[in-house]
Design an enzyme around this catalytic site. Sequence first.
Site, PDB file in Angstrom:
ATOM      1  N   SER A   1       0.839  -1.195   0.000  1.00 44.82           N
ATOM      2  CA  SER A   1       0.000   0.000   0.000  1.00 44.82           C
ATOM      3  C   SER A   1       0.874   1.245   0.000  1.00 44.82           C
ATOM      4  CB  SER A   1      -0.882   0.013   1.250  1.00 44.82           C
ATOM      5  OG  SER A   1      -0.093   0.369   2.365  1.00 44.82           O
ATOM      6  N   LYS A   2       0.250   2.384  -0.216  1.00 43.82           N
ATOM      7  CA  LYS A   2       1.072   3.592  -0.273  1.00 43.82           C
ATOM      8  C   LYS A   2       1.648   3.948   1.101  1.00 43.82           C
ATOM      9  CE  LYS A   2      -2.544   7.097  -0.061  1.00 43.82           C
ATOM     10  NZ  LYS A   2      -3.404   7.964  -0.833  1.00 43.82           N
ATOM     11  N   ARG A   3       1.005   3.449   2.126  1.00 42.93           N
ATOM     12  CA  ARG A   3       1.544   3.685   3.473  1.00 42.93           C
ATOM     13  C   ARG A   3       2.825   2.885   3.718  1.00 42.93           C
ATOM     14  NH1 ARG A   3      -3.637   4.459   3.784  1.00 42.93           N
ATOM     15  NH2 ARG A   3      -4.022   2.235   3.578  1.00 42.93           N
ATOM     16  N   ASP A   4       2.953   1.749   2.993  1.00 46.99           N
ATOM     17  CA  ASP A   4       4.175   0.949   3.155  1.00 46.99           C
ATOM     18  C   ASP A   4       5.400   1.737   2.728  1.00 46.99           C
ATOM     19  OD1 ASP A   4       2.872  -1.279   4.089  1.00 46.99           O
ATOM     20  OD2 ASP A   4       2.452  -2.021   2.071  1.00 46.99           O
TER      21      ASP A   4
ATOM     22  N   GLU B   1      -0.844  15.001  -2.694  1.00 49.26           N
ATOM     23  CA  GLU B   1      -2.272  14.741  -2.482  1.00 49.26           C
ATOM     24  C   GLU B   1      -2.992  16.090  -2.432  1.00 49.26           C
ATOM     25  OE1 GLU B   1      -3.945  11.396  -2.530  1.00 49.26           O
ATOM     26  OE2 GLU B   1      -2.534  10.968  -0.911  1.00 49.26           O
TER      27      GLU B   1
END
Length: 517
Positions: A266-269, A284
């Site tokens: 995920s983009k949080r990773d 964003e």
Amino acid sequence: MSHSKVRVRFAPSPTGALHIGGVRTALYNYLFAKKFGGDFILRIEDTDQTRFVEGAEKYIKDSLQWLGIEPVEGPDQGGPHGPYRQSERKSMYHTYAQQLLDAGLAYMAFDTPEELDALREDYEQNKKISFKYDASVRNRLNNSLHLSPVEVEALLEAKTPYVIRMMIPEDEEVFFNDLVRGHVRFDTNELDDKVILKADGMPTYHLANIVDDYHMQISHVIRGEEWLSSTAHHVLLYQMLGWEDSMPAFAHLPLLLKPKGSGKLSKRDGAKFGFPVFPMRWIEPDSQDEYQGFKENGFLPEAFLNFISLLGWNPGDDQEIMSMDTLIKAFDIEKISKSGARFDYNKALWFNQQYIIQSSNETLLDYFKLNFPSIYDMADPEYMAKVLELYRERIHTLIEFPESAKPFFSDDYFRDDQQIKKRYKEENDELYAGMFEKIIGTEPFLQANLKASVESYVEEKESKFGVILPILRLAIAGILQGPDMFAMMEVMGKEKVSTRLEASIPYFKSVKMRKDE
Ligand code: GLU
């Protein structure tokens, strides 16, 4: 299948930045098209207005351009099957929704979102199953199957919002042959009556996707695994619309997995593990959160592509470094793996290093000039080229270059005081001074001559390389690691080397005098 030409599409929704998974989907489509002399098309699937994100379409196009994955038809290129943005094709979807309604294969549903929420809640609480709008309930809900024609007419008169749902047949099997997963089958009793046209008049992804693939004469649908379960609905839509003969072949790509542990990347990773998950910088629009991409992290587009190409596919031999042309030749849908591909950033760094080593100085300098002008402007191109030559095997990303090679561009570079303390011996001052003199006196000031000078000096003084070389390295570049010492001196030039050597002993003494912290 009745397609005479390979035509594939990359169909992103402009709901945010294109992530690595999206890039891989685009790339595989592109490779497949090129391999068969076919067409690669870009279609923007922007029917979900609630998820529309400003700037996302441009970001997708810019990323594809950076990577050299250029569509032949698309919103900017145009083409015979346009428009290529779904929001501009609205009337077409209406026609087909109406056709399905007229044929009794779809129906109008007037249930309000609140009514549906209440049903969902009731099912969760009392029946312990999820609510599904399907054959088991459709005949008692607020829709044109259950209501009388007069009631429906009245609701329409009153402009009551409604959606159109496809009517899934009962007790049937839907199957298709997926080029990656083989035979896939679904029981229609497991499928819900998906909305195909929303209350705002926009089609859902399902309808728009099928109508467009049909009209754009798409021969193969290559997309992420997350769409596999929707494919049953899609196959049914092809059947309902009488387009079975034109149905494309499907290939669903394996998931991209986190570097460690389980689950989807995920983009949080990216933030968590400290690596980029987007091709280029993305801000964003709402939160103004900024994500750096592979590009800003100093990756060459060819290296990034090569890395991505092997996430879930390989040519079946040990070949790893492949140019776009080689990839096109080698690409084979049959060799795409079914299981998820783990994302390994170190592998990405390795690829980039290989591409940096392979690239000519001119190519790298041109790339710097275009993408990292502040690095390019650090020195004149000839000097830059020489320094690059020294460091190209030692760096993994282009942005490491100015940092690693800092002693060549500035006097404000890192000095390893620990090593200085350890290596510098005051009693050797005379030995060092003689050596410095010898170095400065070397003519012409070239790598081989400098080496010979130092060698003969070491011999003459019956000293050791292990005593002399670390001091030289610390004097001219501050650290013990680096390219060949004599090559560094040649590139730096006599003047700079002489200034550094001169300044070194006083600095070493000051370090030595400092108390250990
Ligand atoms: N719009 C879908 C997406 O965002 C496309 C899926 C497909 O290729 O059918 O991924």
